[in-house]
Design a protein around this motif. Structure first.
Motif, mmCIF file in Angstrom:
data_model
loop_
_atom_site.group_PDB
_atom_site.id
_atom_site.type_symbol
_atom_site.label_atom_id
_atom_site.label_comp_id
_atom_site.label_asym_id
_atom_site.label_seq_id
_atom_site.Cartn_x
_atom_site.Cartn_y
_atom_site.Cartn_z
ATOM 1 N N ARG A 98 -11.590 -4.251 -2.994
ATOM 2 C CA ARG A 98 -10.364 -3.483 -3.196
ATOM 3 C C ARG A 98 -10.543 -2.121 -2.534
ATOM 4 O O ARG A 98 -11.595 -1.495 -2.629
ATOM 5 N N ARG A 99 -9.515 -1.655 -1.857
ATOM 6 C CA ARG A 99 -9.613 -0.391 -1.130
ATOM 7 C C ARG A 99 -8.406 0.505 -1.435
ATOM 8 O O ARG A 99 -7.276 0.025 -1.526
ATOM 9 N N LYS A 100 -8.690 1.796 -1.568
ATOM 10 C CA LYS A 100 -7.632 2.785 -1.730
ATOM 11 C C LYS A 100 -7.638 3.688 -0.504
ATOM 12 O O LYS A 100 -8.662 4.293 -0.168
ATOM 13 N N PHE A 101 -6.500 3.772 0.185
ATOM 14 C CA PHE A 101 -6.382 4.620 1.366
ATOM 15 C C PHE A 101 -5.329 5.700 1.106
ATOM 16 O O PHE A 101 -4.197 5.385 0.694
ATOM 17 N N TYR A 104 -0.600 7.137 -1.565
ATOM 18 C CA TYR A 104 -1.702 6.255 -1.199
ATOM 19 C C TYR A 104 -1.255 4.798 -1.246
ATOM 20 O O TYR A 104 -0.207 4.462 -1.795
ATOM 21 N N ILE A 105 -2.090 3.946 -0.640
ATOM 22 C CA ILE A 105 -1.834 2.504 -0.621
ATOM 23 C C ILE A 105 -3.104 1.795 -1.075
ATOM 24 O O ILE A 105 -4.208 2.114 -0.626
ATOM 25 N N LEU A 106 -2.959 0.832 -1.974
ATOM 26 C CA LEU A 106 -4.078 0.026 -2.444
ATOM 27 C C LEU A 106 -4.062 -1.324 -1.735
ATOM 28 O O LEU A 106 -3.037 -2.010 -1.722
ATOM 29 N N VAL A 107 -5.176 -1.688 -1.134
ATOM 30 C CA VAL A 107 -5.332 -3.011 -0.525
ATOM 31 C C VAL A 107 -6.131 -3.860 -1.500
ATOM 32 O O VAL A 107 -7.255 -3.505 -1.872
ATOM 33 N N SER A 108 -5.570 -4.978 -1.916
ATOM 34 C CA SER A 108 -6.203 -5.812 -2.943
ATOM 35 C C SER A 108 -7.541 -6.374 -2.487
ATOM 36 O O SER A 108 -8.507 -6.398 -3.244
ATOM 37 N N ASN A 109 -7.594 -6.827 -1.231
ATOM 38 C CA ASN A 109 -8.829 -7.416 -0.704
ATOM 39 C C ASN A 109 -8.876 -7.159 0.802
ATOM 40 O O ASN A 109 -8.130 -7.767 1.561
ATOM 41 N N ILE A 110 -9.748 -6.263 1.219
ATOM 42 C CA ILE A 110 -9.810 -5.901 2.636
ATOM 43 C C ILE A 110 -10.214 -7.102 3.494
ATOM 44 O O ILE A 110 -9.835 -7.195 4.671
ATOM 45 N N ALA A 111 -10.934 -8.052 2.895
ATOM 46 C CA ALA A 111 -11.321 -9.258 3.640
ATOM 47 C C ALA A 111 -10.096 -10.068 4.044
ATOM 48 O O ALA A 111 -10.092 -10.724 5.091
#
Length: 414
Positions: free
Chosen positions: A352-355, A392-399
């Motif tokens: 999980r990623r927060k940008f 900000y934007i949260l990406v659930s799974n960068i993979a």
């Protein structure tokens, strides 16, 4: 200590993608350097001459190798670490200036490829080019930037004061600026020191006379104008934009410790981009007359500039890799992958990623029309791949984003 290494014919000194901090000099024999063209994916080979350096950009910039080097016959190379290279050649002004000019030209070529990918088929003279930049800011409702470029235009071409369209743009933008409305949106870019050593170097009373202050939306450098000055950012963020078909496309966002405008100083060509203050900006302004004096008197400055060029070249090639992807969803996915790389994230259990980016940032980096970006982001939200918030934007799974790039991108076989 630098050491001589012998290679037999057909030896690979290093592969593209390797991580290595060594710089090489070809002392004896012949070697080929092979790179992959970002746009066409074609293999490009060039022979290294005896006495030439190679591996400099990736070594001192601490990036993966961008090329593969193979010997064509029995060869001998001098190998040194990036630290040894810096110590040995920091006082060699002639060599450093040569490298700066070579790197400057490489960066300019990448900018030209970026223009080509963004379908900029127009060829401008300075007068028409400046007008197109002003109009692009006007269309984007960037009032302070529009006013600044209009004033630059009239300063260079005072006879154009009767130009009806220019007059309308200047009057309208000036009216908004007087009301304190500099832009249609507020800048919330955070600015943290990227190369603190360059700031400390100039944090002396003697450099106060070079200090300039700009506020949000003010244009520091205008694309197409002749270059007479270059700048070091002390505080704040500066956005680099390129005018493509009367629309501004984001090239990069520079932060404290970074230089800009030095390309025109090095190769005596018109400005290749417009630089705009995002929020309050403090910087030092230098000119052609004292550029070489600064390099001579501050050998560490030359090395800092070399590192900056290495980073710029790497970053712009990374941006170009995004732009050559025609599938909109894959392109946006690669933007998120780029953010992940910029943040230094490595694969792990938690994907999980927060940008700290907004929809506007995604539009800038993707080079796609706003309507297309909005639609694709909605699809990502609907499929639970991302969550969008104000800042900000949260990406659930960068993979997942990486898989989208690999499966939907057609850049590999363009």
């Amino acid at each position: 200590m630098p050491k001589a290494i012998s290679y037999t014919k057909g030896s690979i000194i290093y592969f593209e993608g390797d991580t290595d901090d060594r710089v090489f000099i070809l002392q004896k024999g012949h070697a080929n350097i092979t790179t992959t063209d970002v746009e066409t994916r074609a293999q490009i080979s060039e022979q290294i001459k005896q006495g030439e350096f190679f591996g400099v950009k990736s070594a001192i910039g601490h990036f993966p190798r961008e090329e593969t080097v193979m010997t064509l016959d029995d060869a001998v190379c001098i190998s040194m670490t990036s630290q040894e290279f810096e110590m040995m050649f920091s006082n060699n002004k002639q060599l450093i200036m040569k490298m700066l000019r070579v790197f400057s030209n490489q960066l300019r070529q990448i900018h030209k490829k970026t223009e080509s990918v963004l379908n900029n088929n127009e060829s401008f003279n300075q007068m028409d080019g400046l007008f197109s930049v002003a109009k692009a800011f006007y269309n984007d409702e960037e009032w302070q930037s529009c006013e600044d470029v209009c004033k630059t235009y009239l300063k260079l071409y005072p006879s154009e004061v009767t130009n009806k369209e220019l007059k309308e743009m200047l009057l309208k933008s000036n009216a908004y600026v007087k009301k304190g409305i500099t832009s249609s949106e507020t800048s919330d870019l955070s600015a943290t020191a990227a190369l603190g050593s360059s700031i400390k170097m100039f944090d002396l009373p003697a450099f106060k006379r070079f200090q300039k202050v700009y506020e949000n939306g003010q244009v520091i450098i205008t694309e197409f104008e002749r270059g007479e000055t270059f700048y070091l950012i002390q505080d704040g963020a500066v956005q680099l934009t390129k005018c493509i078909n009367e629309s501004n496309k984001n090239l990069d966002i520079l932060k404290p410790g970074e230089f800009f405008g030095e390309m025109a100083i090095l190769d005596n060509t018109p400005r290749s981009a417009t630089c705009v203050a995002k929020g309050h900006v403090e910087c030092l302004e230098f000119n052609k007359a004292n550029f070489e004096m600064l390099i001579t008197g501050n050998p560490q400055l030359a090395l800092i500039l070399l590192k900056i060029f290495c980073k710029r070249i790497y970053d712009q090639k990374r941006r170009l890799r995004i732009l050559v992807i025609s599938d909109p969803q894959a392109r946006l996915a690669d933007v998120f992958c780029m953010f992940n790389e910029m943040n230094g994230n490595t694969p792990g259990a938690d994907r999980r990623r927060k940008f700290n980016v907004t929809e506007s940032d995604i539009i800038h980096w993707s080079g796609l029309p706003p309507s297309v970006v909005k639609d694709e982001l909605k699809r990502f939200v609907a499929s639970h791949k991302i969550e969008m918030f104000d800042n900000y934007i949260l990406v659930s799974n960068i993979a997942d984003m990486q898989r989208i790039v690999e499966t939907r991108s057609d850049s590999k076989n363009k």
